[in-house]
Motif scaffolding. Structure first.
Motif, short mmCIF file in Angstrom:
data_model
loop_
_atom_site.label_atom_id
_atom_site.label_comp_id
_atom_site.label_asym_id
_atom_site.label_seq_id
_atom_site.Cartn_x
_atom_site.Cartn_y
_atom_site.Cartn_z
N ALA A 50 0.83 -1.20 0.00
CA ALA A 50 0.00 0.00 0.00
C ALA A 50 0.87 1.25 0.00
N VAL A 51 0.23 2.36 -0.24
CA VAL A 51 0.93 3.64 -0.22
C VAL A 51 0.24 4.56 0.75
N VAL A 52 0.96 5.57 1.18
CA VAL A 52 0.37 6.61 2.00
C VAL A 52 0.48 7.91 1.25
N GLN A 53 -0.43 8.82 1.48
CA GLN A 53 -0.54 10.05 0.71
C GLN A 53 -0.20 11.25 1.56
N LYS A 54 0.67 12.12 1.05
CA LYS A 54 0.94 13.40 1.67
C LYS A 54 0.78 14.46 0.59
N PHE A 82 6.80 -0.01 13.66
CA PHE A 82 7.19 1.24 13.00
C PHE A 82 6.09 1.71 12.06
N LYS A 83 5.48 0.79 11.34
CA LYS A 83 4.41 1.17 10.40
C LYS A 83 3.26 1.85 11.14
N MET A 84 2.92 1.32 12.31
CA MET A 84 1.84 1.92 13.08
C MET A 84 2.20 3.35 13.49
N ASN A 85 3.45 3.57 13.90
CA ASN A 85 3.89 4.92 14.23
C ASN A 85 3.88 5.82 13.01
N TYR A 86 4.35 5.28 11.89
CA TYR A 86 4.44 6.07 10.66
C TYR A 86 3.06 6.48 10.16
N GLU A 87 2.10 5.57 10.27
CA GLU A 87 0.72 5.90 9.87
C GLU A 87 0.17 7.06 10.70
N GLN A 88 0.49 7.05 12.01
CA GLN A 88 0.05 8.17 12.85
C GLN A 88 0.71 9.48 12.41
N LEU A 89 2.00 9.41 12.05
CA LEU A 89 2.70 10.61 11.59
C LEU A 89 2.06 11.17 10.33
N VAL A 90 1.84 10.31 9.33
CA VAL A 90 1.28 10.75 8.05
C VAL A 90 -0.14 11.27 8.21
N ALA A 91 -0.89 10.66 9.11
CA ALA A 91 -2.28 11.09 9.33
C ALA A 91 -2.37 12.39 10.12
N GLY A 92 -1.23 12.86 10.62
CA GLY A 92 -1.23 14.11 11.38
C GLY A 92 -1.86 13.97 12.75
N ALA A 133 11.76 14.99 7.30
CA ALA A 133 10.62 15.82 7.70
C ALA A 133 9.93 16.48 6.51
N ALA A 134 10.66 16.70 5.43
CA ALA A 134 10.07 17.38 4.26
C ALA A 134 9.33 16.41 3.36
N THR A 135 9.87 15.22 3.16
CA THR A 135 9.28 14.28 2.19
C THR A 135 8.55 13.12 2.84
N LEU A 136 8.77 12.90 4.10
CA LEU A 136 8.26 11.73 4.84
C LEU A 136 8.78 10.42 4.27
N LYS A 137 9.91 10.47 3.56
CA LYS A 137 10.60 9.27 3.09
C LYS A 137 11.72 8.92 4.07
N PRO A 138 12.32 7.74 3.91
CA PRO A 138 13.45 7.40 4.78
C PRO A 138 14.57 8.44 4.66
N ALA A 139 15.07 8.89 5.79
CA ALA A 139 16.14 9.88 5.79
C ALA A 139 17.40 9.29 5.18
N GLN A 140 18.14 10.12 4.44
CA GLN A 140 19.39 9.70 3.82
C GLN A 140 20.54 10.55 4.36
N TYR A 141 21.64 9.88 4.69
CA TYR A 141 22.83 10.60 5.13
C TYR A 141 24.05 9.79 4.73
N PRO A 142 24.44 9.87 3.46
CA PRO A 142 25.54 9.04 2.95
C PRO A 142 26.86 9.24 3.70
N ALA A 143 27.05 10.41 4.30
CA ALA A 143 28.30 10.67 5.02
C ALA A 143 28.46 9.73 6.21
#
Length: 479
Positions: A5-9, A36-46, A175-185
């Motif tokens: 499934a997908v979530v919408q922002k 984690f999915k349960m937490n993430y769903e709450q985040l996306v739902a505001g 925080a801007a995209t709600l995607k997994p954070a990236q930090y290659p460094a």
């Protein structure tokens, strides 16, 4: 939400698979991913998590440990055989300047938190001839140091089955995209601890929950490793077993100093107990939130869990408890404020009180809530105001705990404290001690009553073989 499934922002589609793939690659269990999915769903739902006073009833009356005496008629040997003690041991004590497991800090008579905890378990086993189980919930930051110390000092415990429960990791969320954070460094900084609410998916996903139940373990006592007041109380164990509750929380009565912290309440909608933290209180209800006569009790984080009922509750909720989300906004590199903002999604284990139909709470003395969070706490604990018993418990030797206020500029970190207090003064007759500026305690010092010591010179002033009795003194001027 199904796996594909997908979530919408707004107009952007954010595939859940990005998180799922990342967590699967990191070896996280399905239970950890579901939580984690349960937490993430709450985040996306505001989800705000706000709980106004109109939705709760205050809790005014609870059973008290002092009135229980349940252990007097119980078969304690049999109960202990069905019990496991789990200590949360994932913290590094970074606020005190530590870079290893906080439980390895020396606290009293040359012993660490871990020494005292281990000796308490072994004393209980010897006294009752019953092998109560011992478990440490470590993080990836504390596991190696902790096991190395156990191997050296308590190898008999380390050799037992299921001594370590490993805490999961949680993806930081951009925080801007709600995607997994990236930090290659430094890709390790793309992950964060999930909070101690992770104990439930960790127990389930590791298989330890099923193994403990299969071994006849029903009762789990959970507490923080830095809380030396949180011992295995036999009256509480017997009460928990006799009442057959699924979940029992130890609470203390709120005092004026606790009014900013969370409190226990009962939700009107379903009658269940719940915790309300300050972030969950609307601004319009702050006065009621801080009214310690209205909302009387706070969570000590000493919890009792019936493992069979936990298993049934997890099964009924699809493998993950719906715990209120704690959303922390930080930067992906916490030491670099110019890096991308992220959300760290956490949960608190005490919040599970609202997940059980038959959860309850019991009022315990303040002595069962004695965490060492600052060098002020450590300074007092190392003094003669506290003593270690034959059972390796730490108890108050003074008439009341001394109130310690050391200058943060000079005593905030453990190495600073140990430099300025190589010999902690006698505090058994101390009511309060305030230190302003660098004062070095060099031995033979006693503090009595209310004492304030000031040194405005900026350079350490040493004191030794001296009694300070209810005095305010400027040591930079004192001859």
């Amino acid at each position: 939400m199904a796996a594909a499934a997908v979530v919408q922002k707004e107009a952007e589609v954010i595939p859940w698979e990005l998180f799922q793939q990342k967590m699967t690659k990191a070896g996280l269990s399905q239970a950890a991913q579901d939580a984690f999915k349960m937490n993430y769903e709450q985040l996306v739902a505001g989800v705000t998590g706000l709980v106004p006073d109109s939705e709760i009833d205050p809790v005014q009356q609870l059973p008290r440990l002092d009135d229980l005496h349940a252990g007097e008629s119980a078969d304690l040997k049999d109960l202990l055989r069905q019990t496991a003690v789990l200590k949360l041991n994932g913290g590094l004590g970074t606020s005190m300047g530590l870079e290893k497991a906080k439980s390895l800090l020396e606290v009293k008579n040359g012993k660490t938190f871990l020494d005292l905890i281990a000796e308490q378990v072994k004393h209980t086993r010897q006294k009752f001839g019953s092998k109560v189980r011992f478990v440490l919930m470590n993080s990836f930051s504390t596991s190696d140091d902790t096991k190395a110390y156990l191997r050296k000092s308590h190898g008999d415990l380390l050799d037992e089955t299921d001594v370590e429960l490993m805490q999961n990791m949680s993806c930081k969320v951009d925080a801007a995209t709600l995607k997994p954070a990236q930090y290659p460094a430094n890709p390790e900084l793309e992950w964060c601890p999930p909070g101690h609410g992770d104990i439930y998916p960790s127990l389930l996903g590791s298989g330890m929950l099923d193994r403990l139940i299969a071994d006849g373990i029903t009762y789990l006592f959970v507490s923080n490793s830095d809380n030396l007041g949180a011992t295995l109380d036999l009256d509480l164990l017997a009460y928990f077993a006799r009442t057959d509750k699924g979940f029992l929380m130890e609470v203390c009565e709120r005092q004026a100093s606790d009014k900013k912290g969370g409190h226990l309440a009962r939700r009107k909608a379903d009658g269940r107990l719940m915790l309300r933290e300050s972030a969950m209180c609307p601004d319009s209800d702050k006065d009621k939130f801080e009214d310690i006569g209205l909302h009387k009790f706070f969570n000590t984080n000493n919890l009792w869990v019936n493992l069979r009922k936990l298993k049934a509750t997890l099964d009924a909720s699809g493998g993950a408890l719906r715990l209120p989300l704690i959303k922390n906004k930080k930067t992906v590199n916490p030491r670099d404020s110019s890096t991308e903002p992220v959300f760290q999604l956490e949960t608190a284990m005490g919040s599970a009180i609202e997940c059980f139909d038959d959860a309850d709470a019991v009022v315990v003395p303040r002595s069962r809530f004695a965490p060492v969070k600052t060098c002020n706490d450590l300074f007092a604990l190392r003094s003669d105001a506290y003593r270690v018993t034959e059972e390796s418990t730490v108890v108050l030797a003074a008439a009341a705990p001394p109130l310690i206020k050391l200058d943060d500029k000079h005593y905030k970190l453990v190495d600073q404290l140990e430099s300025l207090a190589p010999s902690v003064p006698s505090l058994i007759a101390c009511t309060s001690l305030t230190v302003k500026g660098p004062v070095r305690f060099e031995g033979g010092v006693a503090i009595r009553g209310d004492v304030t010591l000031t040194n405005g010179s900026g350079k350490p002033v040493g004191v030794r073989t001296r009694t300070f009795d209810s005095v305010e003194l400027d040591l930079s001027q004192d001859s």
